[in-house]
Write an enzyme that holds these catalytic residues in place. Structure first.
Site, PDB file in Angstrom:
ATOM      1  N   CYS A  21       0.832  -1.227   0.000  1.00 28.11           N
ATOM      2  CA  CYS A  21       0.000   0.000   0.000  1.00 28.11           C
ATOM      3  C   CYS A  21       0.862   1.272   0.000  1.00 28.11           C
ATOM      4  O   CYS A  21       1.653   1.491   0.931  1.00 28.11           O
ATOM      5  CB  CYS A  21      -0.915  -0.002   1.216  1.00 28.11           C
ATOM      6  SG  CYS A  21      -1.830   1.539   1.380  1.00 28.11           S
ATOM      7  N   LYS A  48      -9.671  -8.667   7.377  1.00 29.10           N
ATOM      8  CA  LYS A  48      -9.174  -7.666   8.324  1.00 29.10           C
ATOM      9  C   LYS A  48      -9.367  -8.117   9.776  1.00 29.10           C
ATOM     10  O   LYS A  48     -10.492  -8.468  10.156  1.00 29.10           O
ATOM     11  CB  LYS A  48      -9.911  -6.344   8.096  1.00 29.10           C
ATOM     12  CG  LYS A  48      -9.683  -5.776   6.718  1.00 29.10           C
ATOM     13  CD  LYS A  48     -10.543  -4.547   6.457  1.00 29.10           C
ATOM     14  CE  LYS A  48     -10.384  -4.067   5.030  1.00 29.10           C
ATOM     15  NZ  LYS A  48     -11.337  -3.026   4.649  1.00 29.10           N
ATOM     16  N   VAL A  61      -5.636   0.876   5.638  1.00 31.20           N
ATOM     17  CA  VAL A  61      -4.280   1.140   6.131  1.00 31.20           C
ATOM     18  C   VAL A  61      -3.756   2.396   5.423  1.00 31.20           C
ATOM     19  O   VAL A  61      -4.161   2.651   4.283  1.00 31.20           O
ATOM     20  CB  VAL A  61      -3.336  -0.056   5.859  1.00 31.20           C
ATOM     21  CG1 VAL A  61      -3.708  -1.224   6.733  1.00 31.20           C
ATOM     22  CG2 VAL A  61      -3.306  -0.441   4.394  1.00 31.20           C
ATOM     23  N   GLU A  73      -5.748   7.836   8.097  1.00 27.70           N
ATOM     24  CA  GLU A  73      -5.497   8.762   6.981  1.00 27.70           C
ATOM     25  C   GLU A  73      -4.020   9.165   6.997  1.00 27.70           C
ATOM     26  O   GLU A  73      -3.552   9.874   7.886  1.00 27.70           O
ATOM     27  CB  GLU A  73      -6.385  10.011   7.024  1.00 27.70           C
ATOM     28  CG  GLU A  73      -7.808   9.765   6.548  1.00 27.70           C
ATOM     29  CD  GLU A  73      -7.883   9.349   5.088  1.00 27.70           C
ATOM     30  OE1 GLU A  73      -7.212   9.954   4.247  1.00 27.70           O
ATOM     31  OE2 GLU A  73      -8.599   8.382   4.799  1.00 27.70           O
ATOM     32  N   SER A  74      -3.287   8.708   5.958  1.00 31.10           N
ATOM     33  CA  SER A  74      -1.831   8.861   5.948  1.00 31.10           C
ATOM     34  C   SER A  74      -1.363  10.306   6.160  1.00 31.10           C
ATOM     35  O   SER A  74      -0.418  10.547   6.927  1.00 31.10           O
ATOM     36  CB  SER A  74      -1.259   8.303   4.646  1.00 31.10           C
ATOM     37  OG  SER A  74      -1.827   8.944   3.519  1.00 31.10           O
TER      38      SER A  74
HETATM   39  N1  LIG Z   1      -6.893   8.176   2.046  1.00 31.65           N
HETATM   40  C1  LIG Z   1      -6.315   7.022   2.680  1.00 31.65           C
HETATM   41  C2  LIG Z   1      -6.203   5.899   1.675  1.00 31.65           C
HETATM   42  C3  LIG Z   1      -5.754   4.583   2.295  1.00 31.65           C
HETATM   43  C4  LIG Z   1      -6.076   3.389   1.384  1.00 31.65           C
HETATM   44  O1  LIG Z   1      -6.747   3.527   0.347  1.00 31.65           O
HETATM   45  N2  LIG Z   1      -5.629   2.194   1.787  1.00 31.65           N
HETATM   46  C5  LIG Z   1      -5.997   0.987   1.045  1.00 31.65           C
HETATM   47  C6  LIG Z   1      -4.782   0.137   0.711  1.00 31.65           C
HETATM   48  S1  LIG Z   1      -3.633   0.990  -0.322  1.00 31.65           S
HETATM   49  C7  LIG Z   1      -6.857   0.117   1.951  1.00 31.65           C
HETATM   50  O2  LIG Z   1      -6.603  -0.032   3.116  1.00 31.65           O
HETATM   51  N3  LIG Z   1      -7.890  -0.502   1.371  1.00 31.65           N
HETATM   52  C8  LIG Z   1      -8.710  -1.447   2.078  1.00 31.65           C
HETATM   53  C9  LIG Z   1     -10.157  -1.240   1.852  1.00 31.65           C
HETATM   54  O3  LIG Z   1     -10.544  -0.207   1.267  1.00 31.65           O
HETATM   55  O4  LIG Z   1     -10.925  -2.103   2.258  1.00 31.65           O
HETATM   56  C10 LIG Z   1      -4.965   7.402   3.297  1.00 31.65           C
HETATM   57  O5  LIG Z   1      -4.350   8.359   2.827  1.00 31.65           O
HETATM   58  O6  LIG Z   1      -4.526   6.765   4.271  1.00 31.65           O
END
Ligand SMILES: N[C@@H](CCC(=O)N[C@@H](CS)C(=O)NCC(=O)O)C(=O)O
Length: 233
Positions: A21, A48, A61, A73-74
């Site tokens: 990710c 999860k 994540v 949120e990163s």
């Molecule tokens: N806006 C979020 C995006 C985080 C994101 O999209 N993570 C994805 C993996 S790259 C995730 O956890 N997806 C799991 C899901 O949506 O179920 C951030 O900046 O942290």
């Protein structure tokens, strides 16, 4: 200079992450740059675990637990880490420059990420061409409006010092060669500052410590990237 591991907090920070990710990669980079000690929970996003779902309201994540706080949120996590572990500094001191840093981080989220995803997820030749154009436009904008302006002041996005801006963009550039292989895309040769920026960031020990080879991403992307069909759907 290496920074001592900071263990003076009451409980160790926990990071919920997934290796592939790019958003979690951002937070891994900040932890690495600041030499913050942490426990890693690698999350299977298809299955999860309960503790992760409790920690991340959006079920995505990265998420962290620290001193009773649950943060996700990163971009928000990274600013939290910057406030709680201020050294080494990853945001400029001066408010105008801090605002500029935040503008670029927002640009990564709202322009680079959608263009990258558009190309990666294209299902037809037309969509693939549109994705290549969108990503090419974003890269040219970065070259012209960010890196050309700070050129001469240092190798990083904002000049001499690495910052949250570099950390927020880099994960997509680590993955770009894999997208290039699957989607026939490469950074245009004339974007020389962009190429130099990637090299400078990749030379950092913090970046190298958690870098994955291009094959890792090709294998991951190949699982869901469909070859674009010849005609529009
Ligand atoms: N806006 C979020 C995006 C985080 C994101 O999209 N993570 C994805 C993996 S790259 C995730 O956890 N997806 C799991 C899901 O949506 O179920 C951030 O900046 O942290």
């Amino acid at each position: 200079m290496a920074h001592a591991i900071k263990e003076n907090r009451m409980t160790k920070l926990r990071l919920y992450s997934a290796k592939a990710c790019p958003f979690a990669h951002r937070t891994r980079l900040v932890l690495q740059e600041k030499a913050i000690d942490f426990e890693l929970t690698e999350v299977d996003l298809q299955n999860k675990p309960r503790a992760f779902v409790d920690a991340s309201l959006y079920g995505k994540v990265p998420a962290i637990e620290h001193e009773g706080h649950r943060i996700w949120e990163s971009a928000i996590i990274n600013e939290y880490l910057e406030e709680v572990f201020p050294e080494p500094r990853l945001l400029p001191r001066e408010p105008g420059r801090r605002a500029l840093a935040r503008i670029w981080i927002d640009y990564a989220n709202t322009r680079l990420v959608p263009a990258f995803t558009q190309l990666l997820r294209a299902e037809t030749r037309d969509q693939e061409a549109a994705g290549r154009k969108a990503l090419g436009d974003v890269l040219a904008f970065i070259e012209r409006e960010a890196l050309a302006r700070s050129s001469g002041q240092g190798p990083y996005w904002l000049g001499a010092e690495v910052s949250l801006v570099d950390v927020s963009f880099y994960p997509w550039f680590e993955r770009l060669p894999a997208v290039g292989r699957l989607r026939d895309f490469s950074i245009p040769a004339e974007l020389t500052r962009l190429r130099a920026w990637i090299e400078a960031v990749q030379a950092r020990p913090a970046v190298r410590a958690i870098q994955n080879p291009v094959e890792f991403y090709v294998e991951r992307f190949a699982k869901f990237v469909k070859p674009a069909a010849t005609t529009a759907a």
